[in-house]
Design a protein around this motif. Structure first.
Motif, PDB file in Angstrom:
ATOM      1  N   GLY A 169       0.784  -1.229   0.000  1.00 28.83           N
ATOM      2  CA  GLY A 169       0.000   0.000   0.000  1.00 28.83           C
ATOM      3  C   GLY A 169       0.817   1.281   0.000  1.00 28.83           C
ATOM      4  N   ARG A 170       2.113   1.208   0.208  1.00 34.02           N
ATOM      5  CA  ARG A 170       2.966   2.401   0.161  1.00 34.02           C
ATOM      6  C   ARG A 170       3.396   2.744  -1.271  1.00 34.02           C
ATOM      7  N   PHE A 171       3.334   1.763  -2.179  1.00 32.75           N
ATOM      8  CA  PHE A 171       3.767   2.027  -3.546  1.00 32.75           C
ATOM      9  C   PHE A 171       2.935   3.104  -4.238  1.00 32.75           C
ATOM     10  N   PRO A 172       1.601   3.162  -4.030  1.00 28.45           N
ATOM     11  CA  PRO A 172       0.869   4.303  -4.607  1.00 28.45           C
ATOM     12  C   PRO A 172       1.375   5.648  -4.084  1.00 28.45           C
ATOM     13  N   ASP A 173       1.808   5.712  -2.825  1.00 25.75           N
ATOM     14  CA  ASP A 173       2.387   6.952  -2.310  1.00 25.75           C
ATOM     15  C   ASP A 173       3.681   7.288  -3.038  1.00 25.75           C
ATOM     16  N   PHE A 174       4.512   6.279  -3.304  1.00 32.46           N
ATOM     17  CA  PHE A 174       5.746   6.503  -4.056  1.00 32.46           C
ATOM     18  C   PHE A 174       5.400   7.068  -5.437  1.00 32.46           C
ATOM     19  N   LEU A 175       4.430   6.417  -6.106  1.00 36.17           N
ATOM     20  CA  LEU A 175       4.010   6.829  -7.445  1.00 36.17           C
ATOM     21  C   LEU A 175       3.464   8.253  -7.421  1.00 36.17           C
ATOM     22  N   LEU A 176       2.520   8.529  -6.530  1.00 33.68           N
ATOM     23  CA  LEU A 176       1.876   9.839  -6.501  1.00 33.68           C
ATOM     24  C   LEU A 176       2.856  10.949  -6.114  1.00 33.68           C
ATOM     25  N   GLY A 177       3.809  10.654  -5.234  1.00 38.43           N
ATOM     26  CA  GLY A 177       4.830  11.640  -4.888  1.00 38.43           C
ATOM     27  C   GLY A 177       5.688  11.997  -6.092  1.00 38.43           C
ATOM     28  N   ALA A 178       6.126  10.979  -6.830  1.00 33.40           N
ATOM     29  CA  ALA A 178       6.947  11.218  -8.020  1.00 33.40           C
ATOM     30  C   ALA A 178       6.141  11.954  -9.089  1.00 33.40           C
ATOM     31  N   LEU A 179       4.874  11.572  -9.260  1.00 33.26           N
ATOM     32  CA  LEU A 179       4.054  12.227 -10.282  1.00 33.26           C
ATOM     33  C   LEU A 179       3.735  13.673  -9.918  1.00 33.26           C
ATOM     34  N   ALA A 180       3.608  13.986  -8.645  1.00 31.04           N
ATOM     35  CA  ALA A 180       3.387  15.383  -8.246  1.00 31.04           C
ATOM     36  C   ALA A 180       4.574  16.238  -8.698  1.00 31.04           C
ATOM     37  N   LEU A 181       5.780  15.740  -8.513  1.00 26.95           N
ATOM     38  CA  LEU A 181       6.972  16.463  -8.958  1.00 26.95           C
ATOM     39  C   LEU A 181       7.034  16.540 -10.479  1.00 26.95           C
ATOM     40  N   PHE A 182       6.652  15.447 -11.158  1.00 22.94           N
ATOM     41  CA  PHE A 182       6.666  15.421 -12.617  1.00 22.94           C
ATOM     42  C   PHE A 182       5.631  16.393 -13.185  1.00 22.94           C
ATOM     43  N   LYS A 183       4.421  16.402 -12.619  1.00 21.11           N
ATOM     44  CA  LYS A 183       3.379  17.317 -13.104  1.00 21.11           C
ATOM     45  C   LYS A 183       3.806  18.768 -12.915  1.00 21.11           C
ATOM     46  N   ASP A 184       4.467  19.070 -11.806  1.00 20.26           N
ATOM     47  CA  ASP A 184       4.954  20.434 -11.606  1.00 20.26           C
ATOM     48  C   ASP A 184       6.028  20.768 -12.639  1.00 20.26           C
ATOM     49  N   HIS A 185       6.867  19.801 -12.973  1.00 22.95           N
ATOM     50  CA  HIS A 185       7.888  19.985 -14.011  1.00 22.95           C
ATOM     51  C   HIS A 185       7.226  20.284 -15.359  1.00 22.95           C
ATOM     52  N   ILE A 186       6.204  19.492 -15.714  1.00 25.73           N
ATOM     53  CA  ILE A 186       5.492  19.696 -16.981  1.00 25.73           C
ATOM     54  C   ILE A 186       4.866  21.087 -17.017  1.00 25.73           C
ATOM     55  N   ALA A 187       4.324  21.521 -15.876  1.00 26.12           N
ATOM     56  CA  ALA A 187       3.661  22.832 -15.787  1.00 26.12           C
ATOM     57  C   ALA A 187       4.651  23.980 -15.677  1.00 26.12           C
TER      58      ALA A 187
END
Length: 152
Positions: A34-52
């Motif tokens: 159940g921690r892997f979605p947190d890993f994914l969502l944390g990385a994607l939050a940084l990626f989405k900010d990069h894209i933006a």
């Protein structure tokens, strides 16, 4: 000196480095599934900010749309233990009419695979809460970070 447990390692390709904490693990010392979605969502939050462009705004906010989760999948190839390091490479996959895919490949620094994940948001009007086509400027931003995905 305190070190962050999650930070951007590189912009091209976009990679987030994460260090597993003891609190991510069960009593046997293995990361809870159940921690892997947190890993994914944390990385994607940084990626989405990069894209933006580092604006700090939600990726869809300037276009009046939200991007809630339509689906999320994981394929596990390895385990992680406390203090292990995992590099999470993020990129955009398929871009459809109203939804698209973010992909995240988790690997040890030496390249050994740990997991592959896909997070698929759907574009919705921010105030009406109905799905809508991805706005053209957002589609163009996503396309700049897309790469072909091979079927495993």
């Amino acid at each position: 000196m305190t070190q962050s447990y999650e930070y951007v390692l590189s912009d091209a390709p976009f990679v987030v480095r994460r260090t597993v904490r003891w609190g991510d693990c069960d009593p046997a010392g293995v990361v809870y599934t159940g921690r892997f979605p947190d890993f994914l969502l944390g990385a994607l939050a940084l990626f989405k900010d990069h894209i933006a462009g580092g604006s700090g705004e939600s990726l869809g906010q300037p276009y009046g749309v939200g991007l809630p989760c339509r689906g999320m999948t994981f394929d596990f190839a390895g385990t992680l233990w406390p203090n292990d390091i995992v590099d999470l490479e993020c990129y955009v996959g398929e871009i459809r009419t109203r939804s698209f895919d973010f992909h995240c490949e988790g690997r040890r620094p030496g390249g050994e695979p740990v997991f592959n994940a896909r997070f698929s948001p759907i574009c919705v009007h921010a105030h009406v809460r109905e799905s809508t086509d991805i706005p053209a400027p957002l589609r163009a931003m996503l396309a700049r970070h897309a790469r072909a995905v091979t079927t495993r």
